[in-house]
Enzyme design. Structure first.
Site, PDB file in Angstrom:
ATOM      1  N   ASP A 146      -0.495 -10.040  16.065  1.00  0.00           N
ATOM      2  CA  ASP A 146       0.090  -9.655  14.787  1.00  0.00           C
ATOM      3  C   ASP A 146       1.030  -8.467  14.959  1.00  0.00           C
ATOM      4  O   ASP A 146       0.620  -7.403  15.427  1.00  0.00           O
ATOM      5  CB  ASP A 146      -1.005  -9.317  13.777  1.00  0.00           C
ATOM      6  CG  ASP A 146      -0.474  -9.305  12.347  1.00  0.00           C
ATOM      7  OD1 ASP A 146       0.482 -10.057  12.063  1.00  0.00           O
ATOM      8  OD2 ASP A 146      -1.001  -8.550  11.519  1.00  0.00           O
ATOM      9  N   HIS A 153       7.127  -1.635   4.516  1.00  0.00           N
ATOM     10  CA  HIS A 153       5.657  -1.658   4.523  1.00  0.00           C
ATOM     11  C   HIS A 153       5.113  -0.415   5.218  1.00  0.00           C
ATOM     12  O   HIS A 153       4.195   0.245   4.711  1.00  0.00           O
ATOM     13  CB  HIS A 153       5.168  -2.926   5.228  1.00  0.00           C
ATOM     14  CG  HIS A 153       3.693  -2.945   5.510  1.00  0.00           C
ATOM     15  ND1 HIS A 153       2.739  -3.027   4.515  1.00  0.00           N
ATOM     16  CD2 HIS A 153       2.998  -2.884   6.679  1.00  0.00           C
ATOM     17  CE1 HIS A 153       1.524  -3.020   5.065  1.00  0.00           C
ATOM     18  NE2 HIS A 153       1.657  -2.934   6.377  1.00  0.00           N
ATOM     19  N   GLU A 217      -2.312  -9.403   3.217  1.00  0.00           N
ATOM     20  CA  GLU A 217      -0.985  -9.041   3.720  1.00  0.00           C
ATOM     21  C   GLU A 217      -0.111 -10.282   3.721  1.00  0.00           C
ATOM     22  O   GLU A 217      -0.445 -11.289   4.361  1.00  0.00           O
ATOM     23  CB  GLU A 217      -1.068  -8.425   5.129  1.00  0.00           C
ATOM     24  CG  GLU A 217      -1.660  -7.018   5.114  1.00  0.00           C
ATOM     25  CD  GLU A 217      -1.580  -6.306   6.463  1.00  0.00           C
ATOM     26  OE1 GLU A 217      -1.418  -7.002   7.491  1.00  0.00           O
ATOM     27  OE2 GLU A 217      -1.697  -5.067   6.475  1.00  0.00           O
ATOM     28  N   GLU A 219       2.579 -12.307   5.095  1.00  0.00           N
ATOM     29  CA  GLU A 219       3.262 -12.360   6.392  1.00  0.00           C
ATOM     30  C   GLU A 219       3.779 -13.770   6.632  1.00  0.00           C
ATOM     31  O   GLU A 219       3.423 -14.705   5.920  1.00  0.00           O
ATOM     32  CB  GLU A 219       2.299 -11.995   7.544  1.00  0.00           C
ATOM     33  CG  GLU A 219       1.676 -10.624   7.404  1.00  0.00           C
ATOM     34  CD  GLU A 219       1.033 -10.128   8.700  1.00  0.00           C
ATOM     35  OE1 GLU A 219       1.365 -10.672   9.772  1.00  0.00           O
ATOM     36  OE2 GLU A 219       0.200  -9.214   8.615  1.00  0.00           O
ATOM     37  N   ASP A 251      -2.814 -12.003   6.362  1.00  0.00           N
ATOM     38  CA  ASP A 251      -3.639 -11.180   7.252  1.00  0.00           C
ATOM     39  C   ASP A 251      -4.576 -10.325   6.386  1.00  0.00           C
ATOM     40  O   ASP A 251      -4.293  -9.172   6.085  1.00  0.00           O
ATOM     41  CB  ASP A 251      -2.719 -10.306   8.112  1.00  0.00           C
ATOM     42  CG  ASP A 251      -3.490  -9.349   9.019  1.00  0.00           C
ATOM     43  OD1 ASP A 251      -4.661  -9.637   9.327  1.00  0.00           O
ATOM     44  OD2 ASP A 251      -2.907  -8.324   9.419  1.00  0.00           O
ATOM     45  N   ARG A 255      -9.225  -2.268   4.277  1.00  0.00           N
ATOM     46  CA  ARG A 255      -8.538  -0.999   4.549  1.00  0.00           C
ATOM     47  C   ARG A 255      -9.494   0.128   4.899  1.00  0.00           C
ATOM     48  O   ARG A 255      -9.171   0.998   5.720  1.00  0.00           O
ATOM     49  CB  ARG A 255      -7.687  -0.594   3.338  1.00  0.00           C
ATOM     50  CG  ARG A 255      -6.623  -1.598   2.939  1.00  0.00           C
ATOM     51  CD  ARG A 255      -5.644  -1.866   4.065  1.00  0.00           C
ATOM     52  NE  ARG A 255      -4.569  -2.760   3.634  1.00  0.00           N
ATOM     53  CZ  ARG A 255      -3.697  -3.303   4.467  1.00  0.00           C
ATOM     54  NH1 ARG A 255      -3.774  -3.056   5.767  1.00  0.00           N
ATOM     55  NH2 ARG A 255      -2.766  -4.115   4.019  1.00  0.00           N
ATOM     56  N   GLN A 258     -10.654  -0.524   8.403  1.00  0.00           N
ATOM     57  CA  GLN A 258      -9.483  -0.401   9.289  1.00  0.00           C
ATOM     58  C   GLN A 258      -9.115   1.055   9.566  1.00  0.00           C
ATOM     59  O   GLN A 258      -8.913   1.449  10.717  1.00  0.00           O
ATOM     60  CB  GLN A 258      -8.296  -1.133   8.645  1.00  0.00           C
ATOM     61  CG  GLN A 258      -7.011  -1.083   9.457  1.00  0.00           C
ATOM     62  CD  GLN A 258      -5.805  -1.588   8.662  1.00  0.00           C
ATOM     63  OE1 GLN A 258      -5.930  -2.159   7.578  1.00  0.00           O
ATOM     64  NE2 GLN A 258      -4.624  -1.358   9.203  1.00  0.00           N
ATOM     65  N   LYS A 271      -9.708  -6.396  10.463  1.00  0.00           N
ATOM     66  CA  LYS A 271      -8.754  -7.511  10.439  1.00  0.00           C
ATOM     67  C   LYS A 271      -9.350  -8.825  10.952  1.00  0.00           C
ATOM     68  O   LYS A 271      -8.818  -9.890  10.638  1.00  0.00           O
ATOM     69  CB  LYS A 271      -7.563  -7.172  11.351  1.00  0.00           C
ATOM     70  CG  LYS A 271      -6.764  -5.946  10.953  1.00  0.00           C
ATOM     71  CD  LYS A 271      -5.765  -6.276   9.884  1.00  0.00           C
ATOM     72  CE  LYS A 271      -4.740  -5.151   9.747  1.00  0.00           C
ATOM     73  NZ  LYS A 271      -3.708  -5.486   8.757  1.00  0.00           N
ATOM     74  N   THR A 275      -8.000 -14.803   8.856  1.00  0.00           N
ATOM     75  CA  THR A 275      -6.540 -14.816   8.720  1.00  0.00           C
ATOM     76  C   THR A 275      -6.155 -16.220   8.265  1.00  0.00           C
ATOM     77  O   THR A 275      -6.481 -17.206   8.933  1.00  0.00           O
ATOM     78  CB  THR A 275      -5.842 -14.495  10.055  1.00  0.00           C
ATOM     79  OG1 THR A 275      -6.348 -13.247  10.567  1.00  0.00           O
ATOM     80  CG2 THR A 275      -4.343 -14.389   9.882  1.00  0.00           C
ATOM     81  N   GLU A 391      -0.096  -1.114  -1.252  1.00  0.00           N
ATOM     82  CA  GLU A 391       1.215  -0.571  -1.625  1.00  0.00           C
ATOM     83  C   GLU A 391       1.437  -0.664  -3.140  1.00  0.00           C
ATOM     84  O   GLU A 391       1.871   0.301  -3.763  1.00  0.00           O
ATOM     85  CB  GLU A 391       2.329  -1.343  -0.900  1.00  0.00           C
ATOM     86  CG  GLU A 391       2.247  -1.289   0.612  1.00  0.00           C
ATOM     87  CD  GLU A 391       3.244  -2.249   1.255  1.00  0.00           C
ATOM     88  OE1 GLU A 391       4.450  -2.145   0.979  1.00  0.00           O
ATOM     89  OE2 GLU A 391       2.818  -3.122   2.037  1.00  0.00           O
TER      90      GLU A 391
END
Ligand code: MN
Length: 446
Positions: A146, A153, A217, A219, A251, A255, A258, A271, A275, A391
Site C-alpha cells: 500500500d 491526504h 480509505e 484508494e 484500506d 486509527r 495504527q 491495517k 482490505t 480528514e
C-alpha cells in the site's frame, strides 16, 4: 504500446447488441475482468467479463471459436488469450500487452451491434446475469503493498492529528509505501471491528479492546500484469506494460491502533484486519482515453531521472472520478440508500501508477502478475474531497452530520461503505468501476 494508444475499441459510436451494456458502467468500451460463480453454488471461481448487467463466462466462451471470426480479430493471439484467461487471469496477464489487446478486440467485435446472428447466439449462451453471480477478488492476489501518494491526504491527516500538516521530506522525492497482507483482501467484506492496543492522550498505559476510531480509505488498486525478475528493476519506459489494470480499494484503518503502533515501524494491526477490493479490474487499455499529462508544480522538486520519462510527461496521469458513500444501520432499516459523503479525482495524486511500480522494483524487488499495489488514500485539494473520515471529521473534533441527522466521527457497527469510480470525457463513452462494498460488524471476542 497497446495500453496507452487509442484504437477501435474506444470508438464512442460503438454500441452493443446487449441493451443493458449501453449507458451502464460496463459498455463494450470497458470489458473489465473478474472472478465469479453462480450464487449459492460450489462451483470453482472462474474468470468472467462484465458487460451491462451480465457476466460473460470466459470458460464457456473459450471452448468455442466461431465468435473469433470477425475481420480485425487476431485469432492466432485472441484464442490462446481467451483460453489462458479461462484457466487463470494471471496466465493472460503474463502473455503481455499484445495478447491483452487481441482478446479485447475479439470481445468488443463479438459484442458490437453488427456482430453476426451466429456470433451473438454463441456469446449469448455464455452470459450469466450479475444478479445470479457471486464475486471474489479478480485474481488470487499474491502480494499486496500500500502506497501513500496523496499530498492532500498527508497534509489533512497531519493537521487532524495536530502535527501542523507537516509532510516528511521523503514524500516529495519518491512514492513511499508499506508491505501489507494479501490474506485479508476480499470483496463485499463484512468485517469485524478489530481488537487492539491504543494509548489514549495523556495516559502512560495502553488499553486493549475494540478500536474506537475505525476509518475507511478511498484508494485505487493497481493490478501488476507481469513478473519482473528478482534483482532486475523495471524502467519508466517499460512500467506501463507491466500494469494490467485498476480497481477500487478500501484500506480499512483502525486509527487508534495504527497511531500507537506505527512509530517507528509501519502500519501493522491498524491495517491488516481487512482490505476490500471492487470485483472488477478495468484494464489500462480501457482507461487509455482518460490519461492526463504528468506535471509537477514549481514549488515541489521534479522527480529524479529514474522516476521520470517521456511517456510519463505525455500521459502518466489518470482522470478518474471517485466517491465515498455511507449507509448506516438506521438508513438500512428505513430502506434509505447510501449517502455520498465525499468525492474526488485520482488526478490529484502526487505520484503516478508507473512511478509506483518503478519505485517498488528499483532495489530489485520482484513483483508478480496478480500482485496488488494500493495507491494510498485519494484526497483532493478541498476539505470536501477527503478520502477518509479522519480528514472529513477532523479526527473527531468536527463530526459529520448525515441527512437523517445521525453524526459520525468514526465508523460505528452496522455502517457500510461504498466506493465508486468512473471515467468521463467528451467524445468518449463513460466507463465505470462498479462498486467496492464493505460493512462493519461488532468486534469478535477472543
Ligand atoms: Mn492506505
Amino acid at each position: 504500446m497497446a495500453t496507452l494508444s487509442l484504437n477501435l475499441t474506444h470508438d464512442a459510436q460503438a454500441r452493443s447488441w446487449l441493451a443493458s451494456a449501453n449507458g451502464s458502467d460496463f459498455p463494450i468500451q470497458n470489458l473489465p475482468y473478474g472472478r465469479f460463480r453462480r450464487t449459492n453454488s460450489q462451483e470453482a471461481w472462474r474468470c468472467g467479463v462484465a458487460i451491462g448487467d451480465q457476466v460473460l463466462d470466459l470458460a464457456h466462451l473459450a471452448t468455442q471459436t466461431s465468435w473469433l471470426g470477425a475481420p480485425g480479430v487476431n485469432t492466432a493471439l485472441a484464442k490462446p488469450a481467451a483460453q489462458a484467461a479461462s484457466r487463470d487471469l494471471r496466465e493472460l496477464m503474463r502473455m503481455g500487452t499484445d495478447a491483452w489487446h487481441a482478446l479485447r478486440v475479439a470481445m468488443f467485435l463479438a459484442l458490437r451491434e453488427d456482430a453476426s446472428p451466429a456470433v451473438q447466439q454463441v456469446v449469448q449462451s455464455a452470459l450469466i446475469p450479475q444478479a445470479s453471480a457471486d464475486m471474489t477478488t479478480p485474481v488470487q492476489v499474491g502480494e499486496y503493498t500500500d502506497f501513500y501518494t496523496s499530498l492532500h491526504h498527508a497534509r489533512n491527516v497531519g493537521l487532524a492529528i495536530g502535527n501542523g500538516g507537516l509532510v516528511t521530506p521523503n514524500f516529495f522525492w519518491m512514492p513511499i509505501a508499506y508491505h501489507g497482507r494479501a490474506s485479508s483482501l476480499g470483496v463485499n467484506q463484512r468485517l469485524h471491528r478489530p481488537l487492539g492496543q491504543a494509548m489514549a492522550p495523556g495516559q502512560d498505559r495502553p488499553i486493549y479492546g475494540p478500536s474506537q476510531r475505525l476509518d475507511y480509505e478511498l484508494e485505487m488498486a493497481i493490478y501488476v500484469g507481469q513478473d519482473n525478475d528478482w534483482g532486475r528493476p523495471v524502467s519508466m519506459e517499460h512500467a506501463e506494460s507491466h500494469i494490467f489494470g485498476m480497481g477500487l480499494l478500501n484500506d480499512w484503518s483502525a486509527r487508534d491502533i495504527q497511531f500507537w503502533e506505527m512509530s517507528p515501524l509501519g502500519p501493522f494491526q491498524g491495517k491488516n484486519f481487512a482490505t476490500s477490493l471492487s470485483p472488477w479490474v478495468v484494464t489500462m487499455e480501457a482507461l487509455a482515453p482518460f490519461r492526463l499529462p504528468f506535471t509537477r508544480a514549481d514549488e515541489h522538486p521534479q522527480p529524479l531521472a529514474y522516476l521520470d520519462g517521456q511517456a510519463l510527461r505525455a500521459h502518466g496521469g489518470l482522470d478518474i472520478h471517485l466517491s465515498v458513500s455511507l449507509q448506516t444501520a438506521k438508513m438500512r432499516e428505513h430502506a434509505s440508500p447510501a449517502q455520498e459523503i465525499s468525492k474526488t479525482n485520482f488526478k490529484h495524486q502526487h505520484w503516478c501508477v508507473s512511478q509506483m511500480l518503478v519505485q517498488h522494483t528499483a532495489g530489485g524487488c520482484n513483483l508478480h502478475a496478480g500482485d496488488v499495489l494500493g495507491t494510498g488514500t485519494v484526497s483532493g485539494p478541498t476539505a470536501q474531497e477527503a478520502g477518509a473520515i479522519i480528514e472529513l471529521a477532523k479526527a473527531g473534533r468536527e463530526p459529520i452530520t448525515l441527512a437523517n441527522g445521525e453524526q459520525r466521527s468514526f465508523l460505528l457497527d452496522g455502517d457500510a461503505i461504498v466506493l465508486r469510480g468512473a471515467c468521463e470525457r467528451a467524445g468518449f463513452v463513460r466507463i465505470g468501476f462498479g462498486a467496492c462494498c464493505g460493512e462493519v460488524l461488532p468486534a469478535m471476542p477472543h
